[in-house]
Design a protein around this motif. Structure first.
Motif, PDB file in Angstrom:
ATOM      1  N   PHE A   1       0.831  -1.205   0.000  1.00 23.29           N
ATOM      2  CA  PHE A   1       0.000   0.000   0.000  1.00 23.29           C
ATOM      3  C   PHE A   1       0.864   1.253   0.000  1.00 23.29           C
ATOM      4  CE2 PHE A   1      -3.255  -2.699   2.490  1.00 23.29           C
ATOM      5  CZ  PHE A   1      -3.734  -3.233   1.310  1.00 23.29           C
ATOM      6  N   GLN A   2       1.937   1.233   0.776  1.00 19.29           N
ATOM      7  CA  GLN A   2       2.838   2.386   0.819  1.00 19.29           C
ATOM      8  C   GLN A   2       3.491   2.623  -0.530  1.00 19.29           C
ATOM      9  OE1 GLN A   2       5.381   1.117   4.041  1.00 19.29           O
ATOM     10  NE2 GLN A   2       4.163   2.161   5.604  1.00 19.29           N
ATOM     11  N   SER A   3       3.901   1.537  -1.175  1.00 21.34           N
ATOM     12  CA  SER A   3       4.548   1.645  -2.478  1.00 21.34           C
ATOM     13  C   SER A   3       3.600   2.175  -3.548  1.00 21.34           C
ATOM     14  CB  SER A   3       5.094   0.276  -2.894  1.00 21.34           C
ATOM     15  OG  SER A   3       5.679   0.318  -4.174  1.00 21.34           O
ATOM     16  N   ALA A   4       2.326   1.730  -3.484  1.00 22.31           N
ATOM     17  CA  ALA A   4       1.346   2.116  -4.494  1.00 22.31           C
ATOM     18  C   ALA A   4       0.608   3.405  -4.157  1.00 22.31           C
ATOM     19  CB  ALA A   4       0.335   0.989  -4.690  1.00 22.31           C
ATOM     20  N   GLY A   5       0.845   3.947  -2.965  1.00 19.79           N
ATOM     21  CA  GLY A   5       0.117   5.141  -2.548  1.00 19.79           C
ATOM     22  C   GLY A   5      -1.331   4.854  -2.184  1.00 19.79           C
ATOM     23  N   THR A   6      -1.630   3.621  -1.829  1.00 21.63           N
ATOM     24  CA  THR A   6      -2.991   3.243  -1.434  1.00 21.63           C
ATOM     25  C   THR A   6      -3.231   3.655   0.015  1.00 21.63           C
ATOM     26  OG1 THR A   6      -2.897   1.314  -2.896  1.00 21.63           O
ATOM     27  CG2 THR A   6      -4.607   1.318  -1.200  1.00 21.63           C
ATOM     28  N   PRO A   7      -4.263   4.430   0.287  1.00 21.57           N
ATOM     29  CA  PRO A   7      -4.507   4.866   1.672  1.00 21.57           C
ATOM     30  C   PRO A   7      -4.953   3.708   2.557  1.00 21.57           C
ATOM     31  CG  PRO A   7      -6.301   5.588   0.254  1.00 21.57           C
ATOM     32  CD  PRO A   7      -5.263   5.000  -0.648  1.00 21.57           C
ATOM     33  N   TYR A   8      -4.440   3.675   3.778  1.00 23.02           N
ATOM     34  CA  TYR A   8      -4.833   2.649   4.739  1.00 23.02           C
ATOM     35  C   TYR A   8      -4.778   3.244   6.143  1.00 23.02           C
ATOM     36  CZ  TYR A   8       0.080   2.184   6.048  1.00 23.02           C
ATOM     37  OH  TYR A   8       1.356   2.447   6.505  1.00 23.02           O
ATOM     38  N   ALA A   9      -5.460   2.600   7.069  1.00 23.65           N
ATOM     39  CA  ALA A   9      -5.430   2.992   8.478  1.00 23.65           C
ATOM     40  C   ALA A   9      -5.157   1.741   9.296  1.00 23.65           C
ATOM     41  CB  ALA A   9      -6.756   3.626   8.890  1.00 23.65           C
ATOM     42  N   PHE A  10      -4.080   1.740  10.075  1.00 26.14           N
ATOM     43  CA  PHE A  10      -3.696   0.565  10.854  1.00 26.14           C
ATOM     44  C   PHE A  10      -3.604   0.907  12.335  1.00 26.14           C
ATOM     45  CE2 PHE A  10      -0.023  -1.504  12.984  1.00 26.14           C
ATOM     46  CZ  PHE A  10      -0.605  -2.752  13.174  1.00 26.14           C
ATOM     47  N   PHE A  11      -4.194   0.041  13.167  1.00 26.35           N
ATOM     48  CA  PHE A  11      -3.961   0.159  14.604  1.00 26.35           C
ATOM     49  C   PHE A  11      -4.039  -1.222  15.241  1.00 26.35           C
ATOM     50  CE2 PHE A  11      -8.558   0.640  14.304  1.00 26.35           C
ATOM     51  CZ  PHE A  11      -9.058  -0.029  15.416  1.00 26.35           C
ATOM     52  N   ASN A  12      -3.448  -1.334  16.431  1.00 26.81           N
ATOM     53  CA  ASN A  12      -3.402  -2.592  17.176  1.00 26.81           C
ATOM     54  C   ASN A  12      -4.493  -2.570  18.240  1.00 26.81           C
ATOM     55  OD1 ASN A  12      -2.722  -4.720  19.038  1.00 26.81           O
ATOM     56  ND2 ASN A  12      -0.648  -4.712  18.217  1.00 26.81           N
ATOM     57  N   GLY A  13      -5.339  -3.613  18.252  1.00 27.20           N
ATOM     58  CA  GLY A  13      -6.459  -3.640  19.182  1.00 27.20           C
ATOM     59  C   GLY A  13      -6.182  -4.340  20.495  1.00 27.20           C
ATOM     60  N   GLU A  14      -4.953  -4.797  20.717  1.00 27.05           N
ATOM     61  CA  GLU A  14      -4.687  -5.682  21.856  1.00 27.05           C
ATOM     62  C   GLU A  14      -5.013  -5.035  23.201  1.00 27.05           C
ATOM     63  OE1 GLU A  14      -1.539  -9.095  23.172  1.00 27.05           O
ATOM     64  OE2 GLU A  14      -0.867  -7.542  21.801  1.00 27.05           O
ATOM     65  N   GLY A  15      -4.679  -3.774  23.399  1.00 25.10           N
ATOM     66  CA  GLY A  15      -4.914  -3.148  24.697  1.00 25.10           C
ATOM     67  C   GLY A  15      -6.208  -2.360  24.782  1.00 25.10           C
ATOM     68  N   LEU A  16      -7.068  -2.478  23.787  1.00 22.23           N
ATOM     69  CA  LEU A  16      -8.300  -1.689  23.739  1.00 22.23           C
ATOM     70  C   LEU A  16      -9.478  -2.487  24.291  1.00 22.23           C
ATOM     71  CD1 LEU A  16      -7.858  -0.147  20.166  1.00 22.23           C
ATOM     72  CD2 LEU A  16      -6.806   0.529  22.340  1.00 22.23           C
ATOM     73  N   ASN A  17     -10.492  -1.792  24.843  1.00 16.59           N
ATOM     74  CA  ASN A  17     -11.608  -2.529  25.441  1.00 16.59           C
ATOM     75  C   ASN A  17     -12.949  -1.809  25.378  1.00 16.59           C
ATOM     76  OD1 ASN A  17     -11.547  -0.585  27.524  1.00 16.59           O
ATOM     77  ND2 ASN A  17     -10.104  -1.810  28.721  1.00 16.59           N
ATOM     78  N   SER A  18     -13.095  -0.813  24.505  1.00 17.35           N
ATOM     79  CA  SER A  18     -14.364  -0.083  24.441  1.00 17.35           C
ATOM     80  C   SER A  18     -14.623   0.399  23.017  1.00 17.35           C
ATOM     81  CB  SER A  18     -14.337   1.116  25.394  1.00 17.35           C
ATOM     82  OG  SER A  18     -13.374   2.068  24.966  1.00 17.35           O
ATOM     83  N   LEU A  19     -15.861   0.815  22.766  1.00 18.12           N
ATOM     84  CA  LEU A  19     -16.204   1.392  21.463  1.00 18.12           C
ATOM     85  C   LEU A  19     -15.416   2.665  21.217  1.00 18.12           C
ATOM     86  CD1 LEU A  19     -20.094   0.939  21.527  1.00 18.12           C
ATOM     87  CD2 LEU A  19     -18.433  -0.464  20.300  1.00 18.12           C
ATOM     88  N   SER A  20     -15.229   3.454  22.252  1.00 19.20           N
ATOM     89  CA  SER A  20     -14.461   4.700  22.079  1.00 19.20           C
ATOM     90  C   SER A  20     -12.999   4.399  21.772  1.00 19.20           C
ATOM     91  CB  SER A  20     -14.575   5.576  23.327  1.00 19.20           C
ATOM     92  OG  SER A  20     -14.121   4.896  24.474  1.00 19.20           O
ATOM     93  N   ASP A  21     -12.439   3.357  22.388  1.00 20.41           N
ATOM     94  CA  ASP A  21     -11.071   2.955  22.056  1.00 20.41           C
ATOM     95  C   ASP A  21     -10.968   2.600  20.570  1.00 20.41           C
ATOM     96  OD1 ASP A  21     -10.130   3.245  24.622  1.00 20.41           O
ATOM     97  OD2 ASP A  21     -10.221   1.122  25.127  1.00 20.41           O
ATOM     98  N   PHE A  22     -11.968   1.848  20.093  1.00 18.14           N
ATOM     99  CA  PHE A  22     -11.980   1.442  18.687  1.00 18.14           C
ATOM    100  C   PHE A  22     -11.999   2.660  17.768  1.00 18.14           C
ATOM    101  CE2 PHE A  22     -14.126   0.515  14.716  1.00 18.14           C
ATOM    102  CZ  PHE A  22     -13.548  -0.667  14.299  1.00 18.14           C
ATOM    103  N   LEU A  23     -12.931   3.573  18.000  1.00 19.22           N
ATOM    104  CA  LEU A  23     -13.045   4.750  17.131  1.00 19.22           C
ATOM    105  C   LEU A  23     -11.824   5.647  17.245  1.00 19.22           C
ATOM    106  CD1 LEU A  23     -16.802   5.827  17.366  1.00 19.22           C
ATOM    107  CD2 LEU A  23     -15.644   4.499  15.595  1.00 19.22           C
ATOM    108  N   ALA A  24     -11.282   5.796  18.448  1.00 19.81           N
ATOM    109  CA  ALA A  24     -10.081   6.627  18.613  1.00 19.81           C
ATOM    110  C   ALA A  24      -8.910   6.015  17.850  1.00 19.81           C
ATOM    111  CB  ALA A  24      -9.737   6.760  20.087  1.00 19.81           C
TER     112      ALA A  24
END
Length: 377
Positions: free
Chosen positions: A53-76
């Motif tokens: 994606f970086q090479s092709a300029g394709t937009p992406y959003a990445f995050f790690n969910g391991e320490g998250l535990n709420s809907l607000s954590d997900f959206l943040a």
């Protein structure tokens, strides 16, 4: 050689067929769900996709969910990873308008405290606004590592209903073009059954298991990692014999312990003392935890449905689907759901012939060895 985390760039051992199939599956569908054992290569494949994606300029959003535990954590996590965050937030707020949900989104975007119950109360409005904002233009590909661990945490803290609401919204977002790559080391099939989640919310995502290297690939892996003039075909043959398992983490651990000076005659002792005790404990503990978690399934499913099926598969090289036992309290649909759990958790695998008959086998040599030692047979 690299041991421990996702391998990237020139450090990665190329698996062109697997990588091409992975990207094709991801980009020609709503996305991929990749849940399974730790340390089998999921993170390396995920990192490969990000590099593409970086090479092709394709937009992406990445995050790690391991320490998250709420809907607000997900959206943040999602909003914070957005490449076009400012424009996206403006679109979302514009859709929300003067609704009280605007205060929740403002707090999320500014990182200011707010009550989780406020987001829960206005979740449908917020979720619909996010969907409409994503529908305009080309939404970034959403990549979440340890998604199933996050779901487990969310259920434990806020209940299964919140998890189900999120899964439903995510499916709606995929419906407006948000392609997703969800990975995790906890099986979603068993988690969904245990807590009564609607498993159909993930049915539009393609499963993607990560296989061991073939013997040919393992030989090439060892060749690339051993550039010493003293390393011979005899070294490789004995090394692969002693390794027995061809996941890259096994091969790297073996090569690190063998070093540059050991002779083939030394390999058996090195593997028995310094490789297998560590690697087998790592993987067997994973199998232990997964099997133990099945005790949380209702209606005695572990003892009366899962365990007899595992016995039938592990006893032979290949077990026809029609030969899988099914207790009177259950039907074949229950059995197939159980088998899907076992596949996702690495216990079993299957092929399917032209007559639609499934042929079941142990998920790997590791799974077979765990079964022999488990005392369950």
């Amino acid at each position: 050689m690299h041991y421990g985390n996702a391998v990237s760039g020139a450090q990665r051992f190329a698996r062109p067929d697997l990588e091409e199939r992975f990207m094709r599956t991801l980009m020609k569908s709503n996305g991929i769900k990749m849940f399974g054992l730790r340390r089998i290569g999921k993170s390396t494949l995920r990192q490969y996709a990000i590099e593409q994606f970086q090479s092709a300029g394709t937009p992406y959003a990445f995050f790690n969910g391991e320490g998250l535990n709420s809907l607000s954590d997900f959206l943040a996590g999602w909003l914070g990873a957005m490449p076009n965050r400012k424009d996206f937030l403006a679109k979302t707020l514009d859709v929300v308008g003067k609704s009280p949900a605007k205060n929740v989104l403002d707090a999320l975007t500014n990182g200011t405290p707010f009550e989780e119950t406020s987001l829960e109360a206005y979740w449908q409005i917020v979720a619909q606004a996010i969907g409409r904002a994503n529908k305009e233009g080309t939404p970034p590909i959403l990549i979440i590592d340890e998604f199933s661990t996050f779901m487990h945490n969310l259920i434990n803290k806020h209940g299964a209903e919140k998890a189900d609401r999120l899964l439903a919204s995510m499916r709606e977002w995929r419906g407006v073009g948000v392609r997703m790559l969800l990975t995790g080391s906890i099986g979603m099939k068993a988690l969904s059954r245990q807590h009564g989640l609607n498993s159909e919310h993930l049915n539009d995502l393609q499963p993607f298991p990560v296989p061991e290297l073939t013997e040919e690939e393992a030989r090439e892996f060892v060749r690339q990692a051993t550039d010493s003039a003293g390393w011979t075909t005899e070294h490789t043959n004995e090394f692969l014999k002693q390794s027995g398992v061809f996941y890259p983490c096994f091969l790297v651990k073996g090569l690190l312990e063998v070093g540059n000076k050991a002779e083939p005659a030394d390999f058996a002792k090195i593997f028995s003392e310094r490789v297998r005790p560590h690697m087998h404990a790592d993987f067997f503990n994973q199998f232990d935890r997964r099997f133990k978690a099945y005790s949380g399934l209702a209606a005695n499913r572990r003892e009366e449905l899962l365990l007899p099926a595992m016995k039938a598969v592990m006893a032979v090289e290949s077990c026809r689907g029609e030969n899988l036992p099914c207790a009177a309290a259950f039907d074949r649909i229950d059995l197939m759901e159980a088998m899907e759990m076992l596949v996702e958790d690495g216990f079993v695998d299957f092929t399917e012939d032209a007559d639609y008959e499934r042929h079941w086998k142990a998920g790997s040599r590791l799974a077979k060895n765990w079964w022999k030692r488990s005392g369950l047979a």
